[in-house]
Motif scaffolding. Structure first.
Motif, PDB file in Angstrom:
ATOM      1  N   GLU A  14      44.668  45.912  40.600  1.00  0.00           N
ATOM      2  CA  GLU A  14      44.403  45.380  39.526  1.00  0.00           C
ATOM      3  C   GLU A  14      45.108  43.451  39.686  1.00  0.00           C
ATOM      4  OE1 GLU A  14      45.458  47.065  35.705  1.00  0.00           O
ATOM      5  OE2 GLU A  14      43.855  46.113  34.123  1.00  0.00           O
ATOM      6  N   GLY A  15      43.910  43.079  39.252  1.00  0.00           N
ATOM      7  CA  GLY A  15      44.618  41.438  39.070  1.00  0.00           C
ATOM      8  C   GLY A  15      44.494  40.399  40.652  1.00  0.00           C
ATOM      9  N   ARG A  59      33.995  35.537  37.921  1.00  0.00           N
ATOM     10  CA  ARG A  59      35.098  35.969  38.281  1.00  0.00           C
ATOM     11  C   ARG A  59      34.548  36.811  40.165  1.00  0.00           C
ATOM     12  NH1 ARG A  59      36.548  40.770  37.880  1.00  0.00           N
ATOM     13  NH2 ARG A  59      34.878  41.979  35.690  1.00  0.00           N
ATOM     14  N   GLU A  77      40.632  38.189  40.299  1.00  0.00           N
ATOM     15  CA  GLU A  77      41.102  38.765  39.438  1.00  0.00           C
ATOM     16  C   GLU A  77      40.290  40.396  38.770  1.00  0.00           C
ATOM     17  OE1 GLU A  77      40.664  34.317  37.403  1.00  0.00           O
ATOM     18  OE2 GLU A  77      39.915  36.325  35.945  1.00  0.00           O
ATOM     19  N   GLN A  79      39.261  44.282  37.662  1.00  0.00           N
ATOM     20  CA  GLN A  79      39.989  43.994  36.716  1.00  0.00           C
ATOM     21  C   GLN A  79      39.220  46.011  36.837  1.00  0.00           C
ATOM     22  OE1 GLN A  79      37.013  42.698  32.800  1.00  0.00           O
ATOM     23  NE2 GLN A  79      38.256  40.722  33.777  1.00  0.00           N
ATOM     24  N   MET A  80      40.052  47.392  36.497  1.00  0.00           N
ATOM     25  CA  MET A  80      39.516  48.012  36.053  1.00  0.00           C
ATOM     26  C   MET A  80      38.629  48.806  36.295  1.00  0.00           C
ATOM     27  SD  MET A  80      42.143  49.439  37.048  1.00  0.00           S
ATOM     28  CE  MET A  80      42.483  51.011  36.985  1.00  0.00           C
ATOM     29  N   LYS A  81      37.010  47.873  35.700  1.00  0.00           N
ATOM     30  CA  LYS A  81      36.312  47.916  35.572  1.00  0.00           C
ATOM     31  C   LYS A  81      35.444  48.293  36.733  1.00  0.00           C
ATOM     32  CE  LYS A  81      35.053  43.831  32.782  1.00  0.00           C
ATOM     33  NZ  LYS A  81      33.896  43.381  31.881  1.00  0.00           N
ATOM     34  N   ASP A  82      36.153  47.309  37.177  1.00  0.00           N
ATOM     35  CA  ASP A  82      34.985  46.932  38.130  1.00  0.00           C
ATOM     36  C   ASP A  82      35.106  47.964  39.652  1.00  0.00           C
ATOM     37  OD1 ASP A  82      36.683  43.398  37.938  1.00  0.00           O
ATOM     38  OD2 ASP A  82      34.565  44.199  37.678  1.00  0.00           O
ATOM     39  N   PRO A 109      46.197  50.357  39.634  1.00  0.00           N
ATOM     40  CA  PRO A 109      46.894  49.550  38.451  1.00  0.00           C
ATOM     41  C   PRO A 109      48.065  48.711  38.994  1.00  0.00           C
ATOM     42  CG  PRO A 109      46.664  51.641  37.816  1.00  0.00           C
ATOM     43  CD  PRO A 109      45.658  51.429  38.977  1.00  0.00           C
TER      44      PRO A 109
END
Lengths: 109, 114
Positions: A14-15, A59, A77, A79-82, A109
Motif C-alpha cells: 500500500e502506498g 494514479r 500510490e 490503495q487496498m481497493k486496487d 498493508p
C-alpha cells in the motif's frame, strides 16, 4: 498466431508503485487496452493507447511501444481497493480484442 | 459515459432448461456486440460477435445451436443458452462497441446450472 503475455500475479505494498507489463503479438494493431476486474465483476476500462508513449490518468498511467510490442500499466500510490486483476488486451486489424490472461495484483498493508 | 446493462445479473436453473440473457446499450447504438464467457480464475473468452441484422459469428469450439444469439436492434442483443448443463455454469459478459475502438462491458450474468 496472436498472443498476449502478462505476469500471472504480482504483490505490492500500500502506498507504493507497481508496473504491470504486457507483450503482444497480433495480426495488425489498432490499440492496446487495460482493464481492471474485481472478483466476480465485469471488467472496467482503464486506458487505451494507440500511439507510442505514456498516457497519464490520475494514479494510473499506461505506456506503449509499438515497435517492441510492449505495454505497461503503472499504478501509483497504491490503495487496498486496487487489489484486482488487470487485463491487457490488444485490438487486431479486425477490431477484435485479443485478451491476456490477466495479472492478479495483491496489495499488502 | 456509455452504459451497458445485462439482465439478469444472476440465474440458477435446472439442467435441460434454457436461459436467456439480455444485453442492452443504454445511451448509444451498437452495431456490434460481443459475448464472452469467463470461468473462475481464467481470462475472458470470446464466444461470438453479434452484428445487428445479421447472423452472429461464433468462435471455434462454440456451438451455435446451443448458444443462440439474436441482435434484434441497435441497442439489444440476447444470448440464449439452450438445454443448459452444469458445465455451462459460468460468468457471461457482453460488451458493446461504439465506433471503431471503444468497447463497453455489461456487468455480467452469473449462470449456475444445477
Amino acid at each position: 498466431g496472436q498472443n498476449i503475455d502478462q505476469p500471472t500475479e504480482m504483490t505490492a505494498t500500500e502506498g507504493a508503485i507497481v508496473q504491470i507489463n504486457c507483450t503482444y503479438q497480433t495480426s495488425g494493431f489498432n490499440g492496446l487496452f487495460w482493464y481492471q476486474q474485481h472478483a466476480g465483476e465485469a471488467p472496467t476500462f482503464l486506458s487505451y493507447n494507440v500511439l507510442d508513449g505514456l498516457e497519464e490518468k490520475g494514479r494510473f498511467s499506461s505506456f506503449l511501444s509499438r515497435s517492441k510490442g510492449y505495454s505497461y500499466l503503472l499504478l501509483k500510490e497504491l490503495q487496498m481497493k486496487d487489489s484486482a486483476s488487470y487485463l491487457c488486451a490488444a485490438m487486431d486489424s479486425n477490431y477484435q480484442l485479443i485478451w491476456g490472461a490477466g495479472t492478479k495484483l495483491i496489495i499488502k498493508p | 459515459g456509455a452504459v451497458v446493462s445485462q439482465h439478469p445479473s444472476r440465474v440458477i436453473c435446472k439442467s435441460g432448461t434454457s436461459v436467456k440473457i439480455e444485453c442492452r446499450s443504454l445511451d448509444f447504438q451498437a452495431t456490434t456486440m460481443f459475448w464472452y464467457r469467463q470461468f473462475p480464475k481464467q481470462s475472458l473468452m470470446l464466444m461470438a460477435t453479434s452484428n445487428e441484422g445479421s447472423k452472429a459469428t461464433y468462435e471455434q469450439g462454440v456451438e451455435k445451436d446451443k448458444f443462440l444469439i439474436n441482435h434484434a436492434s441497435l441497442t439489444l442483443s440476447t444470448l440464449t443458452v439452450t438445454s443448459a448443463h452444469p458445465e455451462d455454469s459460468s460468468f457471461y459478459i457482453c460488451s458493446a462497441r461504439r465506433g471503431d475502438n471503444e468497447q463497453f462491458f455489461g456487468p455480467g450474468t452469473r449462470l449456475t446450472v444445477l
